[in-house]
Scaffold this motif. Structure first.
Motif, mmCIF file in Angstrom:
data_model
loop_
_atom_site.group_PDB
_atom_site.id
_atom_site.type_symbol
_atom_site.label_atom_id
_atom_site.label_comp_id
_atom_site.label_asym_id
_atom_site.label_seq_id
_atom_site.Cartn_x
_atom_site.Cartn_y
_atom_site.Cartn_z
ATOM 1 N N ASN A 77 0.856 -1.179 0.000
ATOM 2 C CA ASN A 77 0.000 0.000 0.000
ATOM 3 C C ASN A 77 0.892 1.229 0.000
ATOM 4 O O ASN A 77 1.789 1.343 0.829
ATOM 5 C CB ASN A 77 -0.937 0.017 1.209
ATOM 6 C CG ASN A 77 -2.004 1.063 1.014
ATOM 7 O OD1 ASN A 77 -1.737 2.242 1.151
ATOM 8 N ND2 ASN A 77 -3.195 0.633 0.674
ATOM 9 N N THR A 84 1.434 3.480 -7.268
ATOM 10 C CA THR A 84 1.317 2.038 -7.520
ATOM 11 C C THR A 84 1.651 1.696 -8.962
ATOM 12 O O THR A 84 2.085 0.586 -9.242
ATOM 13 C CB THR A 84 -0.098 1.515 -7.204
ATOM 14 O OG1 THR A 84 -1.061 2.295 -7.904
ATOM 15 C CG2 THR A 84 -0.382 1.542 -5.716
ATOM 16 N N THR A 108 -3.199 0.439 -3.689
ATOM 17 C CA THR A 108 -2.984 -0.973 -3.397
ATOM 18 C C THR A 108 -2.447 -1.711 -4.618
ATOM 19 O O THR A 108 -2.951 -1.551 -5.720
ATOM 20 C CB THR A 108 -4.304 -1.631 -2.945
ATOM 21 O OG1 THR A 108 -4.776 -0.943 -1.785
ATOM 22 C CG2 THR A 108 -4.111 -3.100 -2.621
#
Length: 143
Positions: A77, A84, A108
């Motif tokens: 995370n 990400t 995530t």
């Protein structure tokens, strides 16, 4: 001269003012989080039960029909969440892993593959973000 308050004393002052001016004795408090540059979770899950992969939804979308039995899972995370995308790029370039899930809105990233490959990938992501991008990072945990 204005007194400078920090920590708990500052919060107490804010809340006491809020209660003082509350209508009908009710106060509404809204918490917000300001995203920093950090990795708050980096964890490796060893081979798990098939229901874990299914409930994570790893067998849908671009991975439809793939059997994840025997795969390890890496979960990361990151804030800001757009990071990400960078992490996913590092993941697939540093080890033989699959992107199980990537959400650039929540930050995530879920990776799957052999335990060694997932660990290598997660370690490389954390190292790059810590050393090159100067993010605060957590330790990589494993179970």
């Amino acid at each position: 001269m204005t007194e400078k308050l920090t920590g708990q004393a500052a919060m107490q002052k804010v809340f006491s003012k809020a209660y003082k001016y509350a209508k009908n004795g009710k106060t509404r408090i809204v918490q917000i989080a300001v995203a920093g540059k950090e990795i708050t979770l980096a964890h490796i899950i060893g081979v798990s039960d098939k229901s874990v992969y299914k409930n994570l939804g790893l067998d849908i979308g671009t991975n439809a029909g793939k059997d994840f039995t025997g795969s390890s899972i890496g979960i990361i995370n990151i804030t800001p969440p757009e990071s990400t995308v960078i992490a996913a790029d590092i993941a697939v370039k540093s080890a033989d892993v699959f992107i199980g899930f990537l959400d650039r809105f929540s930050g995530t990233l879920i990776l799957t593959g052999s335990r060694t490959e997932v660990r290598t990938s997660v370690d490389e992501i954390v190292k790059y973000f810590r050393e090159d991008l100067k993010y605060k990072t957590c330790s990589v945990t494993e179970r």
